[in-house]
Design an enzyme around this catalytic site. Sequence first.
Site, PDB file in Angstrom:
ATOM      1  N   HIS B  56       0.633  -1.296  -0.031  1.00 47.37           N
ATOM      2  CA  HIS B  56       0.026   0.081   0.060  1.00 47.37           C
ATOM      3  C   HIS B  56       0.804   1.222  -0.010  1.00 47.37           C
ATOM      4  O   HIS B  56       0.213   2.452   0.411  1.00 47.37           O
ATOM      5  CB  HIS B  56      -0.692   0.165   1.166  1.00 47.37           C
ATOM      6  CG  HIS B  56      -1.754  -1.313   1.490  1.00 47.37           C
ATOM      7  ND1 HIS B  56      -2.823  -1.565   0.445  1.00 47.37           N
ATOM      8  CD2 HIS B  56      -1.903  -2.009   2.550  1.00 47.37           C
ATOM      9  CE1 HIS B  56      -3.194  -2.668   0.978  1.00 47.37           C
ATOM     10  NE2 HIS B  56      -2.732  -3.090   2.016  1.00 47.37           N
ATOM     11  N   HIS B 215      -7.027  -4.552  -1.153  1.00 45.66           N
ATOM     12  CA  HIS B 215      -6.369  -5.669  -1.511  1.00 45.66           C
ATOM     13  C   HIS B 215      -6.848  -6.353  -2.777  1.00 45.66           C
ATOM     14  O   HIS B 215      -6.663  -7.436  -2.856  1.00 45.66           O
ATOM     15  CB  HIS B 215      -6.390  -6.781  -0.388  1.00 45.66           C
ATOM     16  CG  HIS B 215      -5.850  -5.990   1.059  1.00 45.66           C
ATOM     17  ND1 HIS B 215      -6.954  -5.551   1.875  1.00 45.66           N
ATOM     18  CD2 HIS B 215      -4.674  -5.900   1.571  1.00 45.66           C
ATOM     19  CE1 HIS B 215      -6.188  -5.086   2.978  1.00 45.66           C
ATOM     20  NE2 HIS B 215      -5.005  -5.176   2.557  1.00 45.66           N
TER      21      HIS B 215
END
Lengths: 330, 330
Positions: B56, B215
């Site tokens: 991320h 995700h």
Amino acid sequence: MKKFLNSPAGMQRESLAGFAQAWHDIVALDPDGRFVRRRQTRAGKVALISGGGSGHEPLHIGFVGRGMLDAACPGQVFSSPTPDQIVQAARAVDGGAGRLLIVKNYAGDRMNFALAAELCGPGTGVVLVDDDVALADSAREAGRRGVAGTLVVEKLLGAAAERGDGLESLRVLGPRAVAATRSMGVALTSCTVPTVGRPTFEIGAGEMEVGVGIHGEAGSRRVPLMSADRIARELVEAVLADLVPRAGRGEVLLLVNGCGATPLAELYLMFGAASRELQRHGCRVVRSLVGNFVTSLDMAGCSVTVTRLDGELAGLWDAPVQTAALRWGV
Amino acid sequence: MKKFLNSPAGMQRESLAGFAQAWHDIVALDPDGRFVRRRQTRAGKVALISGGGSGHEPLHIGFVGRGMLDAACPGQVFSSPTPDQIVQAARAVDGGAGRLLIVKNYAGDRMNFALAAELCGPGTGVVLVDDDVALADSAREAGRRGVAGTLVVEKLLGAAAERGDGLESLRVLGPRAVAATRSMGVALTSCTVPTVGRPTFEIGAGEMEVGVGIHGEAGSRRVPLMSADRIARELVEAVLADLVPRAGRGEVLLLVNGCGATPLAELYLMFGAASRELQRHGCRVVRSLVGNFVTSLDMAGCSVTVTRLDGELAGLWDAPVQTAALRWGV
């Protein structure tokens, strides 16, 4: 083509408007969209104006602000701004101390900025950036292309103008910063120009383009995808081979730049790889930058830029800057 | 899979090392790679520790520094850090005034951070971030996911800790910042986890996933690609429907966040579109941020985050911050 847009033809204009709105504390957009200017200009300071085709954001609009550019003129995607745009921008940010135009070395940009310089009249300088070693060949009339090193040149000149350097001094510093800066990139995917709607070039699932240009121009060769370490080695060796003096290189700035669709996690990894490679060649990385700064729309890829630093250049790099895309020391 | 890497298994570690090297003036990497810490910590300040799966970036490591996090613990790609990592990080940055763990609402993260909090002992608080409205359903045990709004919560709490707020005060501010913040995103492409080597989900050339998770988890629906304006409308309406009070929303912070492979030019355009939509709903965008901050590897997509601001929250947002990914006022 999968992009966030309302219409291909309107993308450049809408993107520019969104940018100016998000960063309205730093920049102002000309009502006709011809240029982005620094919200607060300073009298008695040489005005720095750059620009070029859109599609490379945050270059150049994201580098407008204190300590860097006074104005940036965005053309249509991958097309030079017009001389008129450049002249208007130069007039809008004139501080009475002359103006310096920073131009990436492409035929269209050179022509339009040269004409603009003539129209601006005396007290106008031009600095040409040609840092791309991929197709280095001094015999070619076009010369080297201007790529990610443009960011470094704009930062160094911006800091010098901010500290009060006059036009003649900046005209000397410009070529010195350009000579100290070399870049080369690779692409894993093509980019897609919105109004065209299909990829600029085809590339296989296991291939990469070495020495790609920032508009998706062909590079020096098409090869199977290599490991990050091998890519870093190839880019660093090509860059260093073109930087003089080759011996005793000493301290450098390393910029690992993403082409737009490459995530930071991969760029961090490439930074580590390029940094090790530089060390192996006797260079010490004393300044660093990593991120997507000089992009090619949605291209996946990255480039390595190395700038040889001396005390003055390092100080100019460290000087405060407050723009949308680069901020420190303020 | 086209990525800059040497080996899928080593990617997370090498990326972390490159990051720490590039930003060594701001952060230090634990020799065992368990956490990134602020180079200079302050005694008497509550220590802020966050973390979560890698992939991320720049979240969370890019938010370590003055005015934001004291430490971040990166897990493997899309996997929670271990309780041991978190405890080690908390000890390394302990300033003697307690510690606050900022946790995105995922089962693995909740469990490991809760265990770490227990191991850290008294004087440890936990703030749970659950800003994603895509699958909002208070009846689901798991609750909302934590997504891009995490950045806002970390910035606000970081500024409060920096000005000297004590643990009890931060324990009140945390939920207040979370309650004021809502997000939702869309994906145009999947991401590819390096060790898996193939896209997490399949998506057609003309499709988008509305409400996608960071995700690559499924969103609320799969629809044909919409215009930027329609996407902005859908995201803003979903976000506002979940923010209370619904009437008199007043001043807001708008964050348009890219998922990793979406270039800035498109995010700027989305910022303009989301901003117009907010205005249509009676909200005034008084603070803004646009860029790739909470990414999902190489996913193309974006999210919209809105934070309702009052005078205190606006002041905390404006407070100086000096991290790799966010810098201003210093």
